[in-house]
Every structure is written in structure tokens, then in C-alpha cells.
Design an enzyme around this catalytic site. Structure first.
Site, short mmCIF file in Angstrom:
data_model
loop_
_atom_site.label_atom_id
_atom_site.label_comp_id
_atom_site.label_asym_id
_atom_site.label_seq_id
_atom_site.Cartn_x
_atom_site.Cartn_y
_atom_site.Cartn_z
N CYS A 185 36.35 47.33 49.21
CA CYS A 185 35.44 48.08 50.08
C CYS A 185 36.22 49.13 50.84
O CYS A 185 37.22 48.82 51.49
CB CYS A 185 34.76 47.12 51.03
N ASN B 198 38.43 43.07 42.17
CA ASN B 198 38.99 42.22 41.14
C ASN B 198 40.38 42.71 40.77
O ASN B 198 40.78 43.82 41.09
CB ASN B 198 38.13 42.31 39.90
N HIS C 291 38.13 34.62 37.12
CA HIS C 291 37.65 35.81 37.83
C HIS C 291 38.45 35.86 39.13
O HIS C 291 38.24 35.03 40.03
CB HIS C 291 36.14 35.65 38.09
N ASP D 101 30.30 44.70 39.28
CA ASP D 101 30.93 44.07 40.43
C ASP D 101 31.65 45.11 41.29
O ASP D 101 31.72 44.98 42.52
CB ASP D 101 31.94 43.03 39.91
#
Lengths: 317, 317
Positions: A250, A261, A217, A17
Site C-alpha cells: 500500500c 506478495n 502465498h 491481489d
């Protein structure tokens, strides 16, 4: 405070991820080094790569090599992501993936259509095919994943009643095909959740399905991820996804909002300080976070990796 | 969840606690612009500068000009920091500072000696002089600030009983000099606090001093600041210090650990999402955080300033 668990299980998602969003391809050998270091630090479950379209996600194109290359550690589950039948076939064919049977749903009609070109009803209708695919591979389906379980940029807050209804509908499909729902993954995909919302939703689900294992999550888009995890732990939640260093943010200024996360180290710190065991060596984990920072070539958002653990101070006294 | 307050009061410390650690001097006019923008965004109390040794803290050398230059907003308190009698004199002489009578103590004997060259006993013994100084200026002393109230890099965890004992001793000194302790500032100076520790300490203090207003000053050194604030709010705490953009983190790699205060926007986001009023316009506050980022010339750690508020999505529905 009463329902705080004795131990928490963390699924490390950074290698998949996290790295999939990075502009640069992290070399296969570095990915393997990072995954092995995570296992050595005590992570019991690691999402090590994905089997998705390599043209769409070139960063993950080396899924086969990564899984084949990892020095496996006893007791660690090495997970992968797939989005379609072809991906699942590749994961099974690889032979090194701990394939878990999982159905996925999104709680927002608009988002699921944009993402998958299917409606919620379509997705429910396709579940029996997925169950059959897993069964053919000898894998039992026990897990339901719900994306955007708290809010959605296209639909706003997701009402808790809607989430409960979706779980019930998916559970019924599973029951019709001899599958028992045992684990529910709730994903705050777009960073909408707040601590009291987490408590409300988890409380409602626990009331109706007291035996169901709930996993969260949590994205840290708005700085609430650790607080949301703590709120969940206070409601007895024992399973979390987390990303070493907070990987997944990002680095492009225009997309800074796509935060990663919850940082694994920050979550582990939180657990340990509250007397909750994780089986993870926090100092070793911080070293992996720093290694990951070197691989991606930019600062990661994790805090403990910068502030340091408290262990060096505690041993002085 | 039951003791969540209806509203929370935030003291913005970014212009002082944040900018003082920056390597570059932020020009006086920019400081003033930032302070005015914070007031316009709805911050009810702002630490706008300090009156300390300009050789030790050159970034704050323009305290007089800053306070004199601010366009004051009705209902906003403009606070300053001072560390000695000379500083207090300067703040009073300035004429634009909302001087609050405050005594300060540190919960770690080692740290207070290193920081001030005085023991805890010395500091208690000097309190009457401080009370007299404030009285001479017509200011009542009602506030006690406790630094390192949770843990200390030199002494480890601070036992809760020790904090309670220090409060009782300071309260007794105040009572001997006709001062009533009304507000207690608990500072997690070195980033040791965790949510359950916050609940325990606040609970103990509330049990013994139910009328005392408790304020928390939380550093985000290990990523727990928002979670700690939420834990405090669940115990009924209504007052927090916070720093726009999370200002206060040191940008030098070697000192990255010196993380800033809890980011004001991230805390305000948390409050609003839990139905707690702050009187602050979150979108306007995010603009101030971006302005501050421009002034300091490096990325700030706040999350909402990158992830954005949810307001733009909510209005679509």
C-alpha cells in the site's frame, strides 16, 4: 538442499491481489495489457480479477470486462476470486474464468470472525454448501486454502498442530461429500512466517499427507518472503503465488506495512539461479513489472526490476 | 537446519557504506546521533566512517570529526574504511578508531584492475607491505576480505574453486609473515549470490578451513540478501554485515540497481524469529532506521521498518 524441486509453478496474483489495493483504478485496457504480457512472459496461471462487491472493491469492478477482453493463451489458466455464492455465480456466468473448486478457512478464530462474521466451526459447517455449489457448476473441489497459517496480529503465532488439525477437519468434511483434498494453499496473510517455521509446518504436513500438493502465498511484510520461499523449496514445495513487481504494497504512508506478495521476478530469479525451471522469461517479466509500475504511478518494491537480471552479463562470457 | 547458530554478530555498515552513496551530505552531528543510536540499540560493531579521498567521497569527508565526536559505548567496536596507506595513517592518528588488520582482494581480475589498477597477483604481492604497516601500528592482521566472491558484472560467476585458491594464496602470504588467517569476509559486491551458491561456497571453505570464521557482506540487488543470509546461517555462519534501513541503495532512477546491503532490521527479525540471538533491540533498531530515513530524505528499502516488528502483537497474548 536435497529436496529442491526441478521446476516451480507460479500463480501470478498481481492483477487481482496487487491492483485491488491501489488507490487509483487501473483502466480495464491496461489490466488486460498487463495480463496478456504476463501470459506472454510465460506465467502459467494468472489471477486476473475478482467478482466481489464493486462498492467494497471498486478497483475490481470491471471483472467481467477484463475476463471477456483477454486474448487467451493456450495452456494458461485465468483465475478469479470470489467470496460468496453471488460472486461464484458471476464468475461462472462470465464464461471466461477457469473456475477452480476451492474451500477457504482461516487459522485464527479472531481474524475469521472479524473478516467474515463467522467462526471456524461455522465455516466448516458451510463447506458442504460450497461443495454443492461447485458440483452444480460441474467443478470438483480439490483445494483447501488456509489464511493466516503462520501467525495473526490478533492471536499471535498459529501453532502448527492447530493448522494440521484444521486440515484434517476440512479433509473429513470434503471426504464426506466425495471430494478428495489434493492441494493445500498456505497463506502467510499478515507476514508472520520465518524460514524455519515454514520448514517445520511444511514438514509436519508432508509427513501426514505425503501426496498433498502444498502451495504458499507469502507476503513480504517483514522482508522474509524470498527466504521463506527458498525454505519451502528446500522442503520440496513446487507451487507459489507471487505478484509482479511485488504489487500489493500500500503506497499510503500510514499503511506502508501492508506489504505485497513476494515479487514474481525476485522469486523467479531465485529459482533460476538455483537451477529450478519456471517456464518464465525473466527479462520479459521485468518489462511487465515496469509496465505495472507505470500503471500504478509509484515505485514498486521488486528488486530485480531495479537491479536487472544477470542475463546481459552472462551472455558476454 | 541443523547448523543454525545460537547467536549472530552483526557489523552495522550503514553510517559508512550506506551514507557514502547518498547525494546529500548528512551533517556530522546527525551521523554521530545515528551511530550512537545504533550502539544503544545493541549493535556490537559499527563502521562509523572512512578515511578516503574527500574529493572522491565528500559524504565521508568528516571522518575525523565523526570518530572524535561519538560518545563511545563500552564493548562496541567502531570501525573505519581506508583504501591506501595514507587512509590507514589517518585512521590510526585519529585515535578513536578500532583499527582491525585486514587484507583485501577481489575475485575478479577484470574488476580489480578497473577498481584499483592492479592485478590479483599485484595485490597479493603488496600484502606484505600492508602487514608491515599494520605491525608498525601494533595491529595483527587476521582478516582477509574477498570482494565479488560470487559473481562479477565483468566476469560472470566466480567459480568456487577460484575463491578457494585465492584464500589459499593469501593465507600462504600471511603465514610467510607470521599472520594467521582467522576471519574471512566474503562480499557479494554486485548482487550475484543465490542461496544454494552460498551454501556450496561456504561448505567448501568450511571443509578446508573448519576453524575459519566466515563473515558475509550481502547486497540486496536482486532481492536475495535475506535468503542468502538464512542459507549461510544454516551452514553455521555467525557473522554478517548489514545496513540499517537497507541504506546504500542509490535513489537516482538511473542507478536504482545499486541496491544497498541487507537491511539490518530485516536480518535481525529473521534471526530472532529463528531463535538466534543478536543482542539487538529490534524495536529500537527500527527507530534508528526511521531516523536514517529522515536524514537521507527518501524512502529506505527496509521492510520491518514499514511492516513493524511483531513484538506489539506478541505481548497481547
Amino acid at each position: 538442499m536435497s529436496d529442491l524441486p526441478k521446476s516451480v509453478h507460479i500463480l501470478e496474483v498481481g492483477p487481482r491481489d496487487g491492483l485491488q489495493i491501489e488507490p487509483n483504478f487501473v483502466p480495464t485496457a491496461d489490466k488486460i495489457r498487463m495480463i496478456e504480457a504476463l501470459a506472454d512472459a510465460g506465467l502459467p496461471e494468472i489471477e486476473a480479477g475478482s467478482f466481489v462487491n464493486p462498492r467494497a472493491v471498486p478497483q475490481m469492478a470491471d471483472g467481467d470486462e477484463v475476463f471477456a477482453g483477454i486474448r487467451k493463451k493456450e495452456g494458461v489458466a485465468y483465475r478469479a476470486l470470489w467470496l460468496n455464492a453471488r460472486g461464484l455465480e458471476r464468475a461462472i456466468a462470465n464464461g471466461h474464468v477457469d473456475v477452480n473448486g476451492k474451500l477457504t478457512m482461516t487459522c485464527s478464530e479472531t481474524f475469521i470472525r472479524r473478516n467474515t462474521n463467522r467462526s471456524i466451526d461455522d465455516t466448516l459447517a458451510e463447506m458442504p454448501e460450497w461443495i454443492a455449489r461447485y458440483k452444480a457448476a460441474g467443478v470438483e473441489v480439490r483445494t483447501l486454502g488456509l489464511m493466516a497459517a503462520f501467525g495473526c496480529n490478533f492471536e499471535g503465532y498459529i501453532p502448527e498442530a492447530k493448522v494440521v488439525e484444521l486440515i484434517a477437519r476440512a479433509e473429513a468434511v470434503m471426504a464426506d461429500h466425495d471430494c478428495k483434498l489434493k492441494t493445500l494453499n498456505l497463506a502467510d496473510t499478515m507476514g508472520w512466517a520465518s524460514p524455519m517455521q515454514v520448514k517445520r509446518l511444511v514438514g509436519l504436513i508432508r509427513d501426514r499427507w505425503p501426496e498433498l500438493r502444498i502451495k504458499l502465498h507469502l507476503h513480504d511484510t517483514r522482508g522474509q518472503a524470498v527466504a521463506n520461499a527458498v525454505a519451502a523449496m528446500e522442503m520440496g514445495v513446487t507451487h507459489f503465488d507471487a505478484s509482479v513487481g511485488g504489487l500489493g504494497g500500500c503506497p499510503f504512508a500510514g499503511h506502508k506495512g501492508a506489504a505485497g506478495n513476494v515479487s514474481t521476478e525476485d522469486l523467479v530469479f531465485s529459482c533460476h539461479e538455483m537451477g529450478i525451471e519456471t517456464g518464465i522469461d525473466l527479462d520479459a517479466l521485468v518489462e511487465v513489472a515496469r509496465m505495472a509500475e507505470g500503471f500504478v504511478g509509484h515505485e514498486l518494491p521488486g528488486k530485480v526490476m531495479k537491479g536487472g537480471t544477470l542475463n546481459r552479463y552472462k551472455t558476454q562470457h
